[in-house]
Design an enzyme around this catalytic site. Sequence first.
Site, short mmCIF file in Angstrom:
data_model
loop_
_atom_site.label_atom_id
_atom_site.label_comp_id
_atom_site.label_asym_id
_atom_site.label_seq_id
_atom_site.Cartn_x
_atom_site.Cartn_y
_atom_site.Cartn_z
N ASN A 13 0.87 -1.18 0.00
CA ASN A 13 0.00 0.00 0.00
C ASN A 13 0.91 1.23 0.00
O ASN A 13 1.49 1.57 1.03
CB ASN A 13 -0.90 -0.03 1.25
N TRP A 14 1.02 1.84 -1.16
CA TRP A 14 1.95 2.97 -1.28
C TRP A 14 1.41 4.26 -0.67
O TRP A 14 2.13 5.25 -0.57
CB TRP A 14 2.29 3.22 -2.77
N LYS A 15 0.16 4.24 -0.28
CA LYS A 15 -0.48 5.44 0.30
C LYS A 15 -0.25 6.66 -0.61
O LYS A 15 -0.24 6.51 -1.82
CB LYS A 15 0.03 5.66 1.73
N HIS A 98 -9.62 0.91 4.69
CA HIS A 98 -8.35 1.07 5.41
C HIS A 98 -8.61 1.97 6.63
O HIS A 98 -9.41 2.89 6.57
CB HIS A 98 -7.31 1.69 4.48
N GLU A 100 -7.02 4.33 7.84
CA GLU A 100 -6.82 5.77 7.60
C GLU A 100 -8.05 6.37 6.94
O GLU A 100 -8.41 7.52 7.20
CB GLU A 100 -5.55 5.98 6.76
N GLU A 170 -5.84 -5.37 10.28
CA GLU A 170 -4.86 -4.31 10.47
C GLU A 170 -5.12 -3.60 11.80
O GLU A 170 -5.89 -2.63 11.85
CB GLU A 170 -4.96 -3.30 9.32
N GLY A 176 2.01 1.81 10.75
CA GLY A 176 2.95 2.92 10.64
C GLY A 176 3.61 3.29 11.95
O GLY A 176 4.24 4.34 12.07
N SER A 216 3.03 -2.66 10.29
CA SER A 216 4.49 -2.68 10.49
C SER A 216 5.13 -4.01 10.12
O SER A 216 6.03 -4.50 10.83
CB SER A 216 4.85 -2.26 11.92
N GLY A 237 2.59 -1.35 4.34
CA GLY A 237 2.65 0.08 4.07
C GLY A 237 4.07 0.55 3.86
O GLY A 237 4.64 0.42 2.77
N GLY A 238 4.68 1.06 4.94
CA GLY A 238 6.01 1.66 4.84
C GLY A 238 7.04 0.83 4.09
O GLY A 238 7.75 1.35 3.21
C1 PEP Z 1 -0.99 -0.09 5.97
O1 PEP Z 1 -1.06 1.10 5.77
O2 PEP Z 1 -1.86 -0.84 5.50
C2 PEP Z 1 0.11 -0.60 6.77
C3 PEP Z 1 0.03 -1.83 7.22
O3 PEP Z 1 1.15 0.27 7.02
P1 PEP Z 1 2.56 -0.11 7.70
O4 PEP Z 1 3.05 -1.37 7.08
O5 PEP Z 1 3.43 1.07 7.40
O6 PEP Z 1 2.29 -0.28 9.16
#
Ligand code: PEP
Length: 263
Positions: A13-15, A98, A100, A170, A176, A216, A237-238
């Site tokens: 997920n590049w956000k 998601h 967010e 999640e 994050g 994470s 994500g990251g």
């Molecule tokens: C996400 O945004 O779906 C996510 C899991 O982010 P991260 O891996 O950065 O925690």
Amino acid sequence: MTLNLRKPMIAGNWKMHLSLGQSVELAKSVRDATENAPGEVALCVPFTAIAVVAEAIKGSHLRLGAQDLYWGAQGAFTGEISAGQLVDAGCSHVIIGHSERRRLFGDSDDWINRKLKAALAAKLIPIVCVGETLEERKSEKTFSILEGQLAAGLKGFAPAELAPLVLAYEPVWAIGTGVTATPAQAQEVHAFLRRQAGKLFGDGFAAGQRILYGGSVTAENADNLMAQPDIDGALVGGASLKAAAFARIANFQVPARAPARRG
Ligand code: PEP
């Protein structure tokens, strides 16, 4: 037809990151480094990058997803993107609900349900996210929150309609933050979600339900998470913004998994 739907999936997920040039470069690096990945590999990119990334990964094993959609087919919905437009631009997958979106933009369970309906109607593979906040976990509401999100988000569908569904657990406190759920914590919730899916749609459905973990995930912890019996993949994500880290996650190494079937 019986489908094996628990094929592992690693989705990035590049956000709201990267220029078009950086998007193409990252997509090509991931493509080249994940050719022999044990499962499916998907990139969920910003709307503006969908078309260029689609072109860059054309004909490859990579799947392309968006990070949200609107349920209307077309019309006066300024700023929104429909399922049909996503397919037209090259998407096969879409993230829905998601945390967010839920937290910052007010996506409700009802909206998630409508978005899911629109995605399925357009033959997009929906990755529906559920998860509890830290406060909810601390006050031992994790299971009731997830039960509610699942029941409301998946309301009104017959099991056969939900065959393409991918769920993502999640925990909001792990997104994050650098704090990952332990494999045991994640496994406990994944097993719970599978049982809930069984209650809603039957045991055969639940046995084939793919459930990704997100929060994470890194190159260092992916193998241990993927070794859990009810974890079928990761939403990243990251770490998905770094080709080497994401490729290592996609090329996870665990003992052979027994195929599970949705029958
Ligand atoms: C996400 O945004 O779906 C996510 C899991 O982010 P991260 O891996 O950065 O925690």
